[in-house]
Design a protein around this motif. Structure first.
Motif, PDB file in Angstrom:
ATOM      1  N   GLU A  48       0.837  -1.197   0.000  1.00  9.90           N
ATOM      2  CA  GLU A  48       0.000   0.000   0.000  1.00  9.90           C
ATOM      3  C   GLU A  48       0.881   1.259   0.000  1.00  9.90           C
ATOM      4  OE1 GLU A  48      -3.627   1.650  -0.485  1.00  9.90           O
ATOM      5  OE2 GLU A  48      -3.320  -0.500  -0.229  1.00  9.90           O
ATOM      6  N   LYS A  49       1.983   1.228   0.742  1.00  9.36           N
ATOM      7  CA  LYS A  49       2.903   2.375   0.757  1.00  9.36           C
ATOM      8  C   LYS A  49       3.523   2.601  -0.612  1.00  9.36           C
ATOM      9  CE  LYS A  49       4.120   2.336   5.631  1.00  9.36           C
ATOM     10  NZ  LYS A  49       5.176   2.160   6.630  1.00  9.36           N
ATOM     11  N   ASN A  50       3.854   1.515  -1.316  1.00 11.77           N
ATOM     12  CA  ASN A  50       4.367   1.648  -2.678  1.00 11.77           C
ATOM     13  C   ASN A  50       3.326   2.279  -3.587  1.00 11.77           C
ATOM     14  OD1 ASN A  50       5.898  -1.568  -2.350  1.00 11.77           O
ATOM     15  ND2 ASN A  50       7.023   0.365  -2.328  1.00 11.77           N
ATOM     16  N   LEU A  51       2.067   1.886  -3.420  1.00 10.70           N
ATOM     17  CA  LEU A  51       0.987   2.449  -4.221  1.00 10.70           C
ATOM     18  C   LEU A  51       0.882   3.954  -3.994  1.00 10.70           C
ATOM     19  CD1 LEU A  51      -1.484   2.331  -6.073  1.00 10.70           C
ATOM     20  CD2 LEU A  51      -2.834   1.629  -4.071  1.00 10.70           C
ATOM     21  N   ILE A  52       0.897   4.376  -2.758  1.00 16.99           N
ATOM     22  CA  ILE A  52       0.830   5.810  -2.443  1.00 16.99           C
ATOM     23  C   ILE A  52       2.024   6.532  -3.050  1.00 16.99           C
ATOM     24  CG2 ILE A  52       0.944   7.497  -0.551  1.00 16.99           C
ATOM     25  CD1 ILE A  52      -0.645   5.342   1.120  1.00 16.99           C
TER      26      ILE A  52
END
Length: 68
Positions: A48-52
């Motif tokens: 999810e952090k990579n997506l953000i």
């Protein structure tokens, strides 16, 4: 170390962010995606952090009209 579960494939990230798969691979090769993991078979897996991070990178590139 970040213990967040990886849950997106490169294809899923490309759709969610609005980039081509080749763009995602290119930005990875440039080192612009921090803490990107690989599965046991070598595929990129995104958290999810990579997506953000990728959404923010896309905003930056679009707003600056960068040709990275």
């Amino acid at each position: 170390m970040d213990d967040e579960v990886a849950k997106y494939t490169t294809q899923e990230i490309s759709v969610l962010v609005g980039m081509s798969v080749s763009q995602v691979h290119y930005y990875d090769r440039l080192g612009l995606i921090p803490n990107l993991r690989r599965s046991e078979n070598g595929y990129r897996v995104f958290t999810e952090k990579n997506l953000i991070w990728m959404k923010n990178l896309k905003i930056f590139i679009d707003s600056a009209d960068c040709k990275i």
